[in-house]
Write a protein that holds these residues in place. Structure first.
Motif, PDB file in Angstrom:
ATOM      1  N   THR A 123       0.842  -1.192   0.000  1.00 57.20           N
ATOM      2  CA  THR A 123       0.000   0.000   0.000  1.00 57.20           C
ATOM      3  C   THR A 123       0.877   1.241   0.000  1.00 57.20           C
ATOM      4  N   ILE A 124       0.510   2.191  -0.841  1.00 60.49           N
ATOM      5  CA  ILE A 124       1.134   3.520  -0.815  1.00 60.49           C
ATOM      6  C   ILE A 124       0.033   4.494  -0.418  1.00 60.49           C
ATOM      7  N   THR A 125       0.249   5.194   0.688  1.00 57.74           N
ATOM      8  CA  THR A 125      -0.672   6.247   1.104  1.00 57.74           C
ATOM      9  C   THR A 125       0.088   7.552   1.086  1.00 57.74           C
ATOM     10  N   GLY A 126      -0.636   8.650   1.022  1.00 54.42           N
ATOM     11  CA  GLY A 126       0.065   9.921   1.054  1.00 54.42           C
ATOM     12  C   GLY A 126      -0.837  11.100   0.815  1.00 54.42           C
ATOM     13  N   SER A 127      -0.184  12.206   0.563  1.00 53.54           N
ATOM     14  CA  SER A 127      -0.894  13.454   0.318  1.00 53.54           C
ATOM     15  C   SER A 127      -0.259  14.185  -0.850  1.00 53.54           C
ATOM     16  N   VAL A 128      -1.060  15.061  -1.458  1.00 51.46           N
ATOM     17  CA  VAL A 128      -0.579  15.891  -2.561  1.00 51.46           C
ATOM     18  C   VAL A 128      -0.847  17.339  -2.175  1.00 51.46           C
ATOM     19  N   ARG A 129       0.173  18.179  -2.312  1.00 51.77           N
ATOM     20  CA  ARG A 129       0.060  19.609  -2.015  1.00 51.77           C
ATOM     21  C   ARG A 129       0.405  20.415  -3.257  1.00 51.77           C
ATOM     22  N   ALA A 158       5.549  -6.279  -5.347  1.00 57.64           N
ATOM     23  CA  ALA A 158       6.796  -5.719  -4.816  1.00 57.64           C
ATOM     24  C   ALA A 158       7.687  -5.285  -5.975  1.00 57.64           C
ATOM     25  N   GLY A 159       8.419  -4.188  -5.781  1.00 54.26           N
ATOM     26  CA  GLY A 159       9.310  -3.702  -6.826  1.00 54.26           C
ATOM     27  C   GLY A 159       9.596  -2.224  -6.688  1.00 54.26           C
ATOM     28  N   ASP A 160      10.283  -1.675  -7.680  1.00 56.09           N
ATOM     29  CA  ASP A 160      10.645  -0.258  -7.705  1.00 56.09           C
ATOM     30  C   ASP A 160       9.690   0.489  -8.627  1.00 56.09           C
ATOM     31  N   TYR A 161       9.211   1.638  -8.138  1.00 56.41           N
ATOM     32  CA  TYR A 161       8.201   2.411  -8.849  1.00 56.41           C
ATOM     33  C   TYR A 161       8.549   3.887  -8.869  1.00 56.41           C
ATOM     34  N   LEU A 162       7.874   4.597  -9.756  1.00 57.36           N
ATOM     35  CA  LEU A 162       7.913   6.050  -9.809  1.00 57.36           C
ATOM     36  C   LEU A 162       6.494   6.541  -9.568  1.00 57.36           C
ATOM     37  N   ILE A 163       6.346   7.567  -8.717  1.00 55.53           N
ATOM     38  CA  ILE A 163       5.030   8.095  -8.394  1.00 55.53           C
ATOM     39  C   ILE A 163       5.030   9.600  -8.623  1.00 55.53           C
ATOM     40  N   VAL A 164       3.966  10.107  -9.218  1.00 54.09           N
ATOM     41  CA  VAL A 164       3.879  11.527  -9.546  1.00 54.09           C
ATOM     42  C   VAL A 164       2.429  11.976  -9.429  1.00 54.09           C
ATOM     43  N   ALA A 165       2.229  13.235  -9.052  1.00 50.56           N
ATOM     44  CA  ALA A 165       0.888  13.832  -8.955  1.00 50.56           C
ATOM     45  C   ALA A 165       0.844  15.069  -9.836  1.00 50.56           C
ATOM     46  N   THR A 211      10.351  11.916 -15.602  1.00 54.36           N
ATOM     47  CA  THR A 211      11.324  12.933 -15.199  1.00 54.36           C
ATOM     48  C   THR A 211      10.854  13.718 -13.970  1.00 54.36           C
ATOM     49  N   LEU A 212       9.562  13.732 -13.696  1.00 53.73           N
ATOM     50  CA  LEU A 212       9.001  14.498 -12.577  1.00 53.73           C
ATOM     51  C   LEU A 212       8.713  13.649 -11.339  1.00 53.73           C
ATOM     52  N   ALA A 213       8.811  12.354 -11.464  1.00 51.85           N
ATOM     53  CA  ALA A 213       8.347  11.429 -10.435  1.00 51.85           C
ATOM     54  C   ALA A 213       9.336  11.252  -9.282  1.00 51.85           C
ATOM     55  N   THR A 214       8.798  10.726  -8.196  1.00 53.61           N
ATOM     56  CA  THR A 214       9.557  10.343  -7.009  1.00 53.61           C
ATOM     57  C   THR A 214       9.688   8.830  -7.011  1.00 53.61           C
ATOM     58  N   ARG A 215      10.873   8.339  -6.728  1.00 54.79           N
ATOM     59  CA  ARG A 215      11.115   6.887  -6.718  1.00 54.79           C
ATOM     60  C   ARG A 215      10.694   6.304  -5.366  1.00 54.79           C
ATOM     61  N   VAL A 216      10.045   5.142  -5.418  1.00 51.14           N
ATOM     62  CA  VAL A 216       9.647   4.432  -4.200  1.00 51.14           C
ATOM     63  C   VAL A 216       9.816   2.930  -4.434  1.00 51.14           C
ATOM     64  N   SER A 217      10.349   2.237  -3.444  1.00 52.31           N
ATOM     65  CA  SER A 217      10.498   0.782  -3.502  1.00 52.31           C
ATOM     66  C   SER A 217       9.512   0.144  -2.537  1.00 52.31           C
ATOM     67  N   GLU A 273       4.332  -4.410   2.335  1.00 56.34           N
ATOM     68  CA  GLU A 273       4.794  -3.148   2.909  1.00 56.34           C
ATOM     69  C   GLU A 273       3.806  -2.007   2.645  1.00 56.34           C
ATOM     70  N   THR A 274       3.696  -1.110   3.627  1.00 54.58           N
ATOM     71  CA  THR A 274       2.940   0.133   3.477  1.00 54.58           C
ATOM     72  C   THR A 274       3.921   1.287   3.535  1.00 54.58           C
ATOM     73  N   ARG A 275       3.859   2.167   2.533  1.00 54.12           N
ATOM     74  CA  ARG A 275       4.728   3.343   2.476  1.00 54.12           C
ATOM     75  C   ARG A 275       3.864   4.595   2.456  1.00 54.12           C
ATOM     76  N   THR A 276       4.357   5.655   3.075  1.00 52.80           N
ATOM     77  CA  THR A 276       3.678   6.948   3.047  1.00 52.80           C
ATOM     78  C   THR A 276       4.552   7.924   2.263  1.00 52.80           C
TER      79      THR A 276
END
Length: 148
Positions: free
Chosen positions: A45-51, A97-104, A124-130, A135-138
């Protein structure tokens, strides 16, 4: 893999030593190895916020997760798209499971996500997350400016 019961997620697809999550397999020969499809009820799970640029919640922003290893293609097993809630919060569950790029980015430019030029810009704008199994990541994201 589609049509899974509620609460179940794809974990892996393998054949012999090959990982079939991202590439097609060839079957039908007498000596073809068997296919193992693994499911889990304990998703990543990936949880989070966008500002936005003023650090205010980005209401209705589009959040996209794509695999880090695939240069431009949209992978149906490893890509997700969702919208942030009215308070800028989001949740994405069930990625293997794996390596990802996340962008808003602003929802108004969310069309054409599978276009190679759009995916290239998102990378090019994304944030990398593994993510590891279960696993749960914020992740806290800033709204990216997408050019059309």
């Amino acid at each position: 893999v589609t049509g899974l019961p509620s609460g179940w997620y794809l974990k892996s697809i393998t054949s012999g030593d090959g990982d079939l999550l991202d590439q097609p397999g060839h079957f039908g020969e007498l000596n073809s190895p068997g296919v193992v499809i693994s499911l889990t009820d304990r998703p990543t799970t990936i949880t989070g916020s966008v500002r936005d640029s003023r650090m205010q919640p980005a209401t209705g922003a589009t959040v996209v997760v794509i695999p880090a290893s695939s240069p431009v293609s949209w992978s149906p097993n490893r890509s997700r798209q969702t919208r942030a809630s009215m308070n800028g919060q989001f949740t994405i569950s069930g990625l293997p499971a794996g390596d990802y790029l996340i962008v808003a980015f602003d929802d108004a430019v969310a069309e054409g996500l599978q276009d190679e030029r759009m995916l290239s810009q998102l990378r090019t704008l994304a944030t990398r997350v593994s993510l590891r199994d279960e696993e749960t990541r914020t992740i806290h994201l800033r709204l990216s400016n997408i050019k059309r």
